[in-house]
Design an enzyme around this catalytic site. Structure first.
Site, PDB file in Angstrom:
ATOM      1  N   GLU A 119       0.834  -1.203   0.000  1.00  0.00           N
ATOM      2  CA  GLU A 119       0.000   0.000   0.000  1.00  0.00           C
ATOM      3  C   GLU A 119       0.875   1.263   0.000  1.00  0.00           C
ATOM      4  O   GLU A 119       1.810   1.382   0.786  1.00  0.00           O
ATOM      5  CB  GLU A 119      -0.901  -0.015   1.248  1.00  0.00           C
ATOM      6  CG  GLU A 119      -1.900   1.129   1.281  1.00  0.00           C
ATOM      7  CD  GLU A 119      -2.791   1.097   2.526  1.00  0.00           C
ATOM      8  OE1 GLU A 119      -2.434   0.432   3.521  1.00  0.00           O
ATOM      9  OE2 GLU A 119      -3.851   1.749   2.498  1.00  0.00           O
ATOM     10  N   LYS A 196      -9.677   2.833  -2.184  1.00  0.00           N
ATOM     11  CA  LYS A 196      -9.844   2.075  -0.934  1.00  0.00           C
ATOM     12  C   LYS A 196     -11.242   2.267  -0.340  1.00  0.00           C
ATOM     13  O   LYS A 196     -11.664   3.403  -0.086  1.00  0.00           O
ATOM     14  CB  LYS A 196      -8.761   2.550   0.045  1.00  0.00           C
ATOM     15  CG  LYS A 196      -8.702   1.809   1.376  1.00  0.00           C
ATOM     16  CD  LYS A 196      -7.456   2.258   2.153  1.00  0.00           C
ATOM     17  CE  LYS A 196      -7.284   1.573   3.472  1.00  0.00           C
ATOM     18  NZ  LYS A 196      -6.010   1.902   4.132  1.00  0.00           N
ATOM     19  N   CYS A 233      -5.701  -2.752   1.865  1.00  0.00           N
ATOM     20  CA  CYS A 233      -5.383  -2.940   3.289  1.00  0.00           C
ATOM     21  C   CYS A 233      -6.558  -3.230   4.216  1.00  0.00           C
ATOM     22  O   CYS A 233      -6.962  -4.357   4.392  1.00  0.00           O
ATOM     23  CB  CYS A 233      -4.548  -1.775   3.811  1.00  0.00           C
ATOM     24  SG  CYS A 233      -3.828  -2.207   5.428  1.00  0.00           S
TER      25      CYS A 233
HETATM   26  N1  LIG Z   1      -3.348   0.812   6.108  1.00  0.00           N
HETATM   27  C1  LIG Z   1      -4.328   0.341   6.847  1.00  0.00           C
HETATM   28  O1  LIG Z   1      -5.485   0.372   6.439  1.00  0.00           O
HETATM   29  N2  LIG Z   1      -3.975  -0.168   8.040  1.00  0.00           N
HETATM   30  C2  LIG Z   1      -4.899  -0.350   9.100  1.00  0.00           C
HETATM   31  C3  LIG Z   1      -4.432  -1.280  10.123  1.00  0.00           C
HETATM   32  C4  LIG Z   1      -4.765  -2.678   9.739  1.00  0.00           C
HETATM   33  O2  LIG Z   1      -5.866  -3.122  10.004  1.00  0.00           O
HETATM   34  O3  LIG Z   1      -3.919  -3.298   9.147  1.00  0.00           O
END
Ligand SMILES: NC(=O)NCCC(=O)O
Length: 389
Positions: A119, A196, A233
């Protein structure tokens, strides 16, 4: 990072052997044969020289009478940032491009067809800070920004498809920012993009200060090598997000991530979620995480009682692939840059669908009806109490 555990695999391999190791791999990973694929000597040498890990595994399918095998080589790249976060924006980006290009070149030599990065691979994951400058300046156009142009050239050179997760600036819509995966075709043109869907609000993941939930639905991109989709993610915690890509016909779903060992990132869940999605949706998944520590110039807090700090903690890498039958390959390390290659036969998806009938038995009609009731303002949860008539 000297005291960090190198990988789950290293713990297992250092402590189990013989029948115990075989049984562990069979019961836990579903592997009866390691299916390790031999790499070119030149690739191994180049990886050593540039200091990244490289490994390749096959995901074979049964031979069919009416369809030829559909073999695709898919690569995922995990890497740390390449310059301190207080360096000028373009210098930081350039340093990442230079480092990652070496890995892409090796993937090119290995004949990899599709590559997905972690990401927001071209920048530090600075959203923990809640500062707008200089981090918003990493944003670029998905269609013709410097990152897309950099990859387009390599895509055409190696006939490679790229899944490139970036911070997008949409100049046509009031300059707003998005967390966007850009899909670049093997000819170098942009096939499309996906934004996203689920933005975290947990721990130091203060991303909602920068961009909103995506507005692109659940697109599947028909590439020369197969139908691919991207669950970015935090979407990996949302089963319906995974499900919709399956409904739209995805054969491989990538999960480019930026996640940490602490509760907010939940390392113990990492090995389960993308794997479970592969099982329930009968497609291949690839989970890719960042690596290393990223220290920011100013301290920050996130109203969780923790003392002010300058980094999110370790991004633990551990990228891995799972087949539609739920069998997975060993993951990359928790601490090093790496290129992991899967040699997939996409015929396996339909073979597993025919065998397990999860789509046939899924009862979408029942859930559509139930969920539409859940959304009603006066919804009463269906709970039955003792002695209730
Ligand atoms: N980048 C991201 O959405 N991370 C959130 C933490 C997770 O759940 O991995």
């Amino acid at each position: 990072m000297e005291n960090e555990t190198v990988s789950l695999e290293s713990i297992i391999n250092n402590n189990l052997n013989g029948r115990d190791l075989e049984e562990f791999n069979r019961i836990y990973y579903g592997r009866t044969d390691n299916h390790e694929v031999k790499l070119k000597e030149s690739s191994i040498a180049a990886a050593k020289e540039a200091d990244f890990e490289i490994a390749s595994y096959a995901f074979p399918a049964k031979k069919e009478q009416t369809r030829p095998p559909r073999i695709v080589k898919v690569g995922v790249i995990q890497h740390s940032i390449a310059a301190p976060t207080d360096r000028p924006v373009n210098e930081q980006k350039k340093a990442i491009f230079e480092k990652v290009k070496k890995i892409i070149d090796v993937a090119g030599q290995e004949g990899v067809n599709i590559i997905c990065f972690q990401e927001l691979w071209n920048m530090p994951f600075a959203f923990c800070t809640r500062e707008k400058q200089p981090w918003c300046e990493f944003a670029e156009s998905a269609e013709d920004g410097p990152t897309t142009r950099f990859l387009s050239e390599l895509a055409a050179k190696y006939a490679m498809v790229f899944v490139s997760s970036i911070l997008e600036r949409d100049e046509n819509h009031s300059d707003i920012l998005w967390n966007t995966a850009v899909i670049i075709s093997d000819t170098g043109s942009v096939i499309g993009k996906h934004r996203k869907n689920h933005i975290p609000r947990v721990g130091d993941f203060n991303e909602s200060n920068y961009y909103m939930e995506g507005n692109t639905g659940h697109p599947v991109f028909a590439t020369r090598y197969g139908k691919i989709a991207v669950n970015i993610c935090f979407g990996r915690h949302h089963v319906l997000n995974w499900m919709m890509f399956g409904q739209n016909g995805a054969e491989i779903v990538f999960n480019p991530s930026a996640t940490i060992a602490a509760e907010a990132g939940s390392e113990y869940m990492w090995n389960i979620e993308a794997r479970n999605a592969a099982i329930t949706n009968c497609y291949y998944t690839a989970a890719i995480n960042r690596v290393g520590y990223e220290e920011f110039p100013n301290e920050f807090t996130s109203a969780d009682g923790k003392p002010a700090h300058k980094d999110l903690g370790l991004f633990y890498g551990s990228s891995y692939f799972t087949g539609p039958d739920g069998v997975r390959c060993p993951g990359l390390s928790r601490t090093r840059d790496g290129l992991l290659i899967a040699v997939m036969d996409l015929n396996k998806n339909r073979q597993i669908k025919d065998r397990r009938c999860y789509y046939m038995t899924q009862r979408l009609d029942m859930y559509v009806s139930s969920l539409s009731k859940v959304l009603e303002l006066d919804y009463k949860p269906q709970v039955v109490h003792e002695n209730e008539k």
